[in-house]
Design an enzyme around this catalytic site. Structure first.
Site, PDB file in Angstrom:
ATOM      1  CG  ASP A  26      -1.725   1.209   1.428  1.00  0.00           C
ATOM      2  OD1 ASP A  26      -1.957   1.901   0.422  1.00  0.00           O
ATOM      3  OD2 ASP A  26      -2.154   1.478   2.564  1.00  0.00           O
ATOM      4  CG  ASP A 200     -11.832 -15.357 -13.316  1.00  0.00           C
ATOM      5  OD1 ASP A 200     -11.090 -15.611 -12.358  1.00  0.00           O
ATOM      6  OD2 ASP A 200     -13.072 -15.275 -13.230  1.00  0.00           O
ATOM      7  CD  GLU A 255      -9.789 -19.919 -11.911  1.00  0.00           C
ATOM      8  OE1 GLU A 255      -9.940 -20.264 -10.737  1.00  0.00           O
ATOM      9  OE2 GLU A 255     -10.465 -19.002 -12.431  1.00  0.00           O
TER      10      GLU A 255
HETATM   11  C1  GLC Z   1     -11.863 -17.231 -10.245  1.00  0.00           C
HETATM   12  C2  GLC Z   1     -11.073 -16.298  -9.356  1.00  0.00           C
HETATM   13  C3  GLC Z   1     -11.854 -16.063  -8.089  1.00  0.00           C
HETATM   14  C4  GLC Z   1     -13.182 -15.437  -8.440  1.00  0.00           C
HETATM   15  C5  GLC Z   1     -13.915 -16.242  -9.493  1.00  0.00           C
HETATM   16  C6  GLC Z   1     -15.027 -15.448 -10.114  1.00  0.00           C
HETATM   17  O1  GLC Z   1     -12.005 -18.478  -9.709  1.00  0.00           O
HETATM   18  O2  GLC Z   1      -9.812 -16.826  -9.122  1.00  0.00           O
HETATM   19  O3  GLC Z   1     -11.154 -15.280  -7.165  1.00  0.00           O
HETATM   20  O4  GLC Z   1     -13.978 -15.338  -7.286  1.00  0.00           O
HETATM   21  O5  GLC Z   1     -13.099 -16.656 -10.553  1.00  0.00           O
HETATM   22  O6  GLC Z   1     -14.501 -14.454 -10.938  1.00  0.00           O
END
Ligand code: GLC
Length: 511
Positions: A26, A200, A255
């Protein structure tokens, strides 16, 4: 900066460091991390020896899901800084030889995004079909404890779909205007010089067009855990074509949050979808040789024949930190560092694992995340003396246990710290083609010892990890000396086959 032969692809040689903006550093004293804070600590990442940063969302957001609910993809949330700050981050990282990946969140927007406000304003809105509306809900369940994946919209009398919170309506990627608008977002950041994206929940983009009920949802599981539709692949191919049209090698890391290595292989396509996919079984794994052996063997057996380059992740912002999962043991966290940084594939470090951080214990009154993931998101302690480099307001979450001892400042001054162990392992990895790109071959060893060889031409390394709390003996054939060990023995000494409990060694050929 970029190699040309495919085995020289920078992302295969990379070590990625995940910055979670709220908790990294920060600079303006409001108790929440920000981009100027990142700038002030980029040298930490460079000196550690990582070469790429992945920055979790910094975009405008009402923060219902800590920035994963985006209301403007092409601007920076004032909490984190300005668009100019983001440009400075890209430029200053590049000036230090660090590449930058941003988070791209294709599955949903915020319910306050102008697109959704428009879509929900009337059934006749030109953007109505940018989201997914139904007269009747089915049994699909949302993640983050949100119950049904459908929320009733009073004004227009229909339900909209959200795989996560009701504040995160899912986009309809079957609408070409959505594809075009989201490609525009990618171009916006590519034009500013980012080296790629972490995508994501890439496996959630495509939805079952029949909207059939699903027995696993009926049994209480959120659809996010297993949604796996062909249409996601078409979307990913379009995104890949777009990033490939840019100069340099821009990279896509998806992901794919399905705990199945066999399924994630599909997301590499025929080299025309993701460059890399996360593979999360090790992210849940306890400190157990059988579980690790199975995960690693599976990756080698399934990904290598498909020419799919692996990734390795032990911790991230959604899961309990691995040291905490390993019963808080620093010895195990140290041994795991050697294991993680000597596997075949690109390692992803979550900020603070190089400090050996554990999850913070969060008083229920200070809980922020509806998904219960605050513990791993605690702020990084930079300085030994309180407030540990976080001046001004109390940080948005409490520090992890023992912040003075875990502080970066103190660990940089201590050659024996886990921080220096990570630094040394990264330096050895950078210097060794075998560790970066070589084959992986398991060695026959006692059941509690995982031992493997990495080899590329005449460069060879062995790695032995003893998962037992007690010492074990394992003397690999040949003559080996210690390049690095998680505790105790000095580099350069001959390896006699003694492995202390919860201990790992990296070996190089002896004379
Ligand atoms: C992925 C992200 C997570 C988020 C989700 C919805 O899993 O890593 O943090 O809550 O997507 O966007």
């Amino acid at each position: 900066m970029n190699g040309t032969r495919s085995d020289e692809a920078w992302w295969k040689n990379a070590v990625v460091y995940q910055i979670y903006p709220r908790s990294f550093a920060d600079a303006n004293g409001d108790g929440v991390g920000d981009i100027p804070g990142m700038l002030a600590h980029l040298d930490h990442v460079r000196d550690l020896g990582a070469d790429t940063v992945w920055v979790s969302p910094i975009f405008r957001s009402p923060m219902a899901d800590a920035g994963y609910d985006i209301s403007d993809h092409c601007d920076v949330d004032p909490l984190f800084g300005t668009l100019d700050d983001a440009q400075r981050l890209i430029d200053e990282a590049h000036a230090r030889g660090l590449r930058v990946l941003l988070d791209f969140v294709p599955n949903h927007t915020s319910d306050r995004h102008p697109w959704f406000l428009d879509a929900r304003s009337s059934r006749a809105s030109p953007r109505r079909d940018w989201y997914i509306w139904r007269d009747e809900p089915n049994d699909w369940r949302a993640a983050l404890g949100a119950g049904s994946a459908w929320t009733w919209d009073e004004q227009t009398g229909q339900y909209y779909l959200h795989f996560f919170l009701p504040q995160q309506p899912d986009l309809n990627w079957r609408n070409p205007e959505v594809v075009e608008a989201m490609h525009g977002v990618l171009r916006f950041w590519l034009d500013r010089g980012v080296d790629g994206f972490r995508i994501d929940v890439a496996h959630c983009i495509g939805k079952d067009p029949t909207f059939s009920d699903h027995p696993r949802c009926l049994a209480g599981e959120p659809l996010v855990d297993f949604n796996d539709q062909p249409y996601s692949h078409e979307v990913l191919r379009g995104i890949r074509r777009l990033v490939d049209s840019y100069p340099g090698q821009r990279v896509l890391v998806g992901e794919v949050n399905i705990r199945s290595t066999a399924s994630i292989v599909q997301y590499y396509g025929a080299g025309d979808e993701l460059h890399m996919s996360f593979n999360f079984p090790p992210l849940d794994a306890p400190w157990d040789p059988v579980v690790f052996r199975t995960c690693i063997r599976e990756v080698d057996a399934l990904l290598r024949p498909a020419d799919a380059w692996p990734t390795w992740v032990l911790s991230n912002h959604d899961n309990v930190r691995h040291r905490t999962r390993y019963d808080g043991s620093l010895r195990r966290a140290r041994a795991a560092a050697i294991l993680l940084l000597s596997l075949r594939g690109t390692p992803f470090l979550f900020q603070g694992e190089e400090l050996g951080l554990e999850d913070a214990r969060i008083d229920p009154r200070r809980q922020v995340d509806p998904g219960g993931r605050d513990g791993c998101r605690a702020p990084l302690p930079w300085k030994e003396a309180p407030p540990h480099g976080w001046t001004g307001a109390t940080p948005w979450l409490p520090f992890p246990p023992d912040p003075a001892r875990q502080a970066a400042e103190r660990q940089w001054a201590d050659q024996g710290s886990i921080l220096h162990l990570y630094r040394q392992a990264l330096a050895l990895r950078r210097a060794s083609p075998a560790l970066r790109l070589g084959d992986w071959e398991e060695l026959e060893s006692p059941p509690e010892v995982l031992a493997f060889r990495r080899r590329r031409s005449d460069d060879v390394r062995l790695v032995c990890v003893n998962f037992a709390a007690q010492p074990r003996r394992f003397a690999p054939p040949g003559n080996w000396r210690i390049a690095l060990c998680s505790d105790g023995q000095a580099p350069g000494t001959a390896f006699g086959g003694e492995l202390a409990g919860d201990h790992a060694v990296m070996l190089e050929p002896g004379d």
